[in-house]
Design a protein around this motif. Structure first.
Motif, PDB file in Angstrom:
ATOM      1  N   THR A   2       0.832  -1.187   0.000  1.00 45.14           N
ATOM      2  CA  THR A   2       0.000   0.000   0.000  1.00 45.14           C
ATOM      3  C   THR A   2       0.863   1.231   0.000  1.00 45.14           C
ATOM      4  O   THR A   2       2.059   1.175   0.229  1.00 45.14           O
ATOM      5  CB  THR A   2      -0.895   0.061   1.252  1.00 45.14           C
ATOM      6  OG1 THR A   2      -0.046   0.313   2.359  1.00 45.14           O
ATOM      7  CG2 THR A   2      -1.646  -1.218   1.482  1.00 45.14           C
ATOM      8  N   PRO A   3       0.253   2.412  -0.231  1.00 44.78           N
ATOM      9  CA  PRO A   3       1.042   3.629  -0.177  1.00 44.78           C
ATOM     10  C   PRO A   3       1.776   3.786   1.129  1.00 44.78           C
ATOM     11  O   PRO A   3       2.888   4.286   1.173  1.00 44.78           O
ATOM     12  CB  PRO A   3      -0.017   4.724  -0.355  1.00 44.78           C
ATOM     13  CG  PRO A   3      -1.102   4.071  -1.138  1.00 44.78           C
ATOM     14  CD  PRO A   3      -1.113   2.639  -0.645  1.00 44.78           C
ATOM     15  N   SER A   4       1.168   3.408   2.231  1.00 42.05           N
ATOM     16  CA  SER A   4       1.823   3.607   3.512  1.00 42.05           C
ATOM     17  C   SER A   4       2.965   2.644   3.742  1.00 42.05           C
ATOM     18  O   SER A   4       3.781   2.855   4.615  1.00 42.05           O
ATOM     19  CB  SER A   4       0.810   3.459   4.645  1.00 42.05           C
ATOM     20  OG  SER A   4       0.232   2.187   4.602  1.00 42.05           O
ATOM     21  N   LEU A  47       1.597  16.694   1.451  1.00 42.61           N
ATOM     22  CA  LEU A  47       1.018  15.369   1.249  1.00 42.61           C
ATOM     23  C   LEU A  47       0.927  14.671   2.602  1.00 42.61           C
ATOM     24  O   LEU A  47       1.911  14.595   3.342  1.00 42.61           O
ATOM     25  CB  LEU A  47       1.888  14.526   0.305  1.00 42.61           C
ATOM     26  CG  LEU A  47       1.489  13.048   0.164  1.00 42.61           C
ATOM     27  CD1 LEU A  47       0.124  12.929  -0.496  1.00 42.61           C
ATOM     28  CD2 LEU A  47       2.537  12.286  -0.639  1.00 42.61           C
ATOM     29  N   VAL A  48      -0.254  14.178   2.928  1.00 41.99           N
ATOM     30  CA  VAL A  48      -0.478  13.474   4.190  1.00 41.99           C
ATOM     31  C   VAL A  48      -1.051  12.096   3.888  1.00 41.99           C
ATOM     32  O   VAL A  48      -2.014  11.971   3.124  1.00 41.99           O
ATOM     33  CB  VAL A  48      -1.462  14.230   5.104  1.00 41.99           C
ATOM     34  CG1 VAL A  48      -1.775  13.421   6.359  1.00 41.99           C
ATOM     35  CG2 VAL A  48      -0.903  15.597   5.483  1.00 41.99           C
ATOM     36  N   THR A  49      -0.459  11.074   4.478  1.00 41.29           N
ATOM     37  CA  THR A  49      -1.043   9.740   4.451  1.00 41.29           C
ATOM     38  C   THR A  49      -1.276   9.319   5.889  1.00 41.29           C
ATOM     39  O   THR A  49      -0.356   9.342   6.705  1.00 41.29           O
ATOM     40  CB  THR A  49      -0.117   8.726   3.760  1.00 41.29           C
ATOM     41  OG1 THR A  49       0.122   9.141   2.416  1.00 41.29           O
ATOM     42  CG2 THR A  49      -0.768   7.343   3.731  1.00 41.29           C
ATOM     43  N   ALA A 110       0.896   9.015  10.873  1.00 40.99           N
ATOM     44  CA  ALA A 110       0.765  10.103   9.906  1.00 40.99           C
ATOM     45  C   ALA A 110       2.097  10.264   9.193  1.00 40.99           C
ATOM     46  O   ALA A 110       3.126  10.479   9.839  1.00 40.99           O
ATOM     47  CB  ALA A 110       0.374  11.400  10.596  1.00 40.99           C
ATOM     48  N   LEU A 111       2.076  10.125   7.891  1.00 47.17           N
ATOM     49  CA  LEU A 111       3.253  10.355   7.055  1.00 47.17           C
ATOM     50  C   LEU A 111       3.059  11.696   6.369  1.00 47.17           C
ATOM     51  O   LEU A 111       2.082  11.898   5.645  1.00 47.17           O
ATOM     52  CB  LEU A 111       3.396   9.240   6.017  1.00 47.17           C
ATOM     53  CG  LEU A 111       4.365   9.497   4.843  1.00 47.17           C
ATOM     54  CD1 LEU A 111       5.776   9.752   5.345  1.00 47.17           C
ATOM     55  CD2 LEU A 111       4.335   8.326   3.872  1.00 47.17           C
ATOM     56  N   GLU A 226     -10.110   4.692   8.744  1.00 50.01           N
ATOM     57  CA  GLU A 226      -8.942   3.871   9.030  1.00 50.01           C
ATOM     58  C   GLU A 226      -7.815   4.146   8.045  1.00 50.01           C
ATOM     59  O   GLU A 226      -6.684   3.698   8.248  1.00 50.01           O
ATOM     60  CB  GLU A 226      -9.286   2.383   9.054  1.00 50.01           C
ATOM     61  CG  GLU A 226      -9.918   1.818   7.817  1.00 50.01           C
ATOM     62  CD  GLU A 226     -10.256   0.337   7.984  1.00 50.01           C
ATOM     63  OE1 GLU A 226     -10.860  -0.007   9.014  1.00 50.01           O
ATOM     64  OE2 GLU A 226      -9.899  -0.457   7.087  1.00 50.01           O
ATOM     65  N   TYR A 227      -8.118   4.909   7.000  1.00 49.62           N
ATOM     66  CA  TYR A 227      -7.087   5.299   6.039  1.00 49.62           C
ATOM     67  C   TYR A 227      -7.523   6.586   5.341  1.00 49.62           C
ATOM     68  O   TYR A 227      -8.709   6.771   5.046  1.00 49.62           O
ATOM     69  CB  TYR A 227      -6.860   4.199   4.994  1.00 49.62           C
ATOM     70  CG  TYR A 227      -5.792   4.529   3.973  1.00 49.62           C
ATOM     71  CD1 TYR A 227      -4.471   4.143   4.185  1.00 49.62           C
ATOM     72  CD2 TYR A 227      -6.095   5.241   2.824  1.00 49.62           C
ATOM     73  CE1 TYR A 227      -3.485   4.460   3.260  1.00 49.62           C
ATOM     74  CE2 TYR A 227      -5.112   5.566   1.895  1.00 49.62           C
ATOM     75  CZ  TYR A 227      -3.817   5.175   2.117  1.00 49.62           C
ATOM     76  OH  TYR A 227      -2.856   5.500   1.213  1.00 49.62           O
ATOM     77  N   ALA A 228      -6.556   7.468   5.090  1.00 52.46           N
ATOM     78  CA  ALA A 228      -6.836   8.678   4.319  1.00 52.46           C
ATOM     79  C   ALA A 228      -5.546   9.183   3.698  1.00 52.46           C
ATOM     80  O   ALA A 228      -4.462   9.057   4.286  1.00 52.46           O
ATOM     81  CB  ALA A 228      -7.444   9.766   5.201  1.00 52.46           C
TER      82      ALA A 228
END
Length: 341
Positions: A2-4, A47-49, A110-111, A226-228
Motif C-alpha cells: 500500500t502507499p503507507s 502530502l499526508v497519508t 501520519a506520514l 482507518e485510512y486517508a
C-alpha cells in the motif's frame, strides 16, 4: 502493498513541490484521530497519508496484541493486511517483536511530506513505557541527545548488521527517532527534530494553518476513518496522462471509513471551481468506465459534483485497488481526456 508501506518515489517527489492554493480557517478541533494527526505535522506539509492502525486491528479482532506477540499473531496481522494497507512499520512487525515497540503498539500513523522533509509520526498506545523504549534504543546502539522532554536518538547505519537491522531489532530506516512521552508519540525521519518542535508547540502545524480544512469537510464518517490520503498536486507536474487545462483539481483526497463507502475527492478552486467540477464529473464517468474495463476491476463508481468538489464513491471492498491507484495517480485520481487535449 500500500502507499503507507512504501510510496512511489516519483509521486512523493512531485508532491513535495506542490503548494496549496486552498485556504481554510484553522477550525479543526482535534476531535478525530485524523484531525489530531494534523496537529503534529508542519504547516508546509503538502502530502499526508494517515493510517489508523488501532481501528484496523479492531476490525480484524487483533486489537489486544502488543509487542512480544507470538509468530502466529504476527502472521495473522500480516496476512490480514496483505493487499490492503498498514503502517510504515508493518513490514517490520516480525523482526521488531524483540524491540521495545513495534507496529502492535501504534494507534495511528501520519506520514507527512513537504518542501523540505518527509517524516513519520506514530501515536502510541497509552500503555507503552517510553523510559523502556529510550533505554532499549541506547542498548541497541543509538546515541541519545536532546532534552528529556523529547530526546533524540541517532544510529550509525554503518553499525547495522548484514540484514540491515540496528541492534538486531530496529530496521535501519529508523536511524533517526525522537520520543515525545507527554504526547505519546514517536517521530522518525532525518528532520524528526522539526516535527518535535510542532509537537511541543514551538512551530505551527497543519491544523494551525488550516489548509486541509476544505478537503476534510468533504469526508463523511471522519471519526471512522482507518485510512486517508490528502494532497495538493498542480497542473504543471504532469501527474496523470492526457493533461488538459482544467483536468487537475487543486486538491485530491481518499477517505476510507471502516465498512463504509470509500470516497475520492477532487476539489477545485478559483472563480470557476463549480463549473470545473461539473465538467470534471462528466469526464470522469467515461474515464472510469474505460479504466474499469481496461483492468477488469468491476468497481461500481458513483460520481457526483457537489459545489467545487467531485465526489467519487465505491464499496469498502475496493479500498485496496484505490489506495494503489493513488500511488500511480490513475483511476479516480487521474486526468480524464478533455476536448482541449
Amino acid at each position: 502493498m500500500t502507499p503507507s508501506l512504501g510510496r512511489s518515489t516519483g509521486v512523493v517527489a512531485a508532491l513535495l513541490l506542490a503548494a496549496s492554493t486552498l485556504t481554510g480557517c484553522g477550525l479543526l478541533d482535534g476531535s478525530t484521530h485524523l484531525e489530531e494527526a494534523l496537529e503534529y505535522l508542519p504547516s508546509d506539509t503538502t502530502l499526508v497519508t494517515f493510517v489508523d492502525r488501532a481501528r484496523i486491528a479492531d476490525r480484524l479482532d487483533l486489537g489486544d496484541v502488543r509487542t512480544g506477540a507470538s509468530d502466529d499473531d504476527v502472521s495473522r496481522w500480516l496476512d490480514a493486511i496483505k493487499g490492503d494497507y498498514g503502517t510504515s512499520l508493518s513490514p517490520f512487525t516480525g523482526v521488531m517483536q524483540e524491540a521495545a515497540f513495534s507496529d502492535f503498539d501504534v494507534e495511528w500513523e501520519a506520514l507527512g511530506s513537504g518542501r523540505s522533509a518527509t517524516a513519520w509520526v506514530w501515536k502510541m498506545s497509552d500503555d507503552l513505557d517510553f523510559d523502556k523504549v529510550a533505554a532499549d534504543l541506547v542498548d541497541a546502539g543509538y546515541e541519545r541527545s536532546g532534552p528529556s522532554s523529547h530526546p533524540a536518538f541517532h544510529a550509525d547505519l554503518a553499525a547495522s548488521d548484514e540484514t540491515g537491522l540496528i541492534g538486531g531489532r530496529y530496521p535501519s530506516r529508523l536511524a533517526d527517532l525522537v520520543l515525545v512521552p507527554d504526547e505519546e508519540i514517536v517521530i522518525s525521519g532525518r528532520h524528526a527534530d522539526d516535527i518535535a518542535k510542532v509537537a511541543t508547540d514551538d512551530a505551527d502545524s497543519l491544523a494551525d494553518k488550516g489548509s486541509y480544512d476544505d478537503l476534510l469537510a468533504q469526508a463523511d464518517h471522519q471519526g471512522d476513518l482507518e485510512y486517508a490520503t490528502l494532497g495538493f498536486p498542480t497542473r504543471s507536474q504532469g501527474l496523470a496522462p492526457n493533461p488538459g487545462p482544467d483536468c487537475t483539481p487543486g486538491g485530491l483526497a481518499l477517505f476510507v471509513p471502516t465498512d463504509q463507502k470509500v470516497r475520492t475527492v477532487r476539489l477545485f478552486d478559483g472563480s470557476t471551481a463549480e463549473k470545473d467540477a461539473t465538467a470534471d464529473a462528466d469526464a470522469m464517468k467515461s474515464y472510469l468506465d474505460d479504466w474499469n474495463e481496461r483492468y477488469d476491476l468491476g468497481i461500481a463508481f458513483d460520481v457526483t459534483a457537489v459545489g467545487p468538489a467531485v465526489l467519487i464513491e465505491s464499496g469498502f471492498g475496493d479500498r485496496g485497488v484505490l489506495t494503489r491507484a493513488f500511488q500511480r495517480f490513475e483511476g479516480p485520481f487521474g486526468c480524464p481526456p478533455t476536448e482541449a487535449s
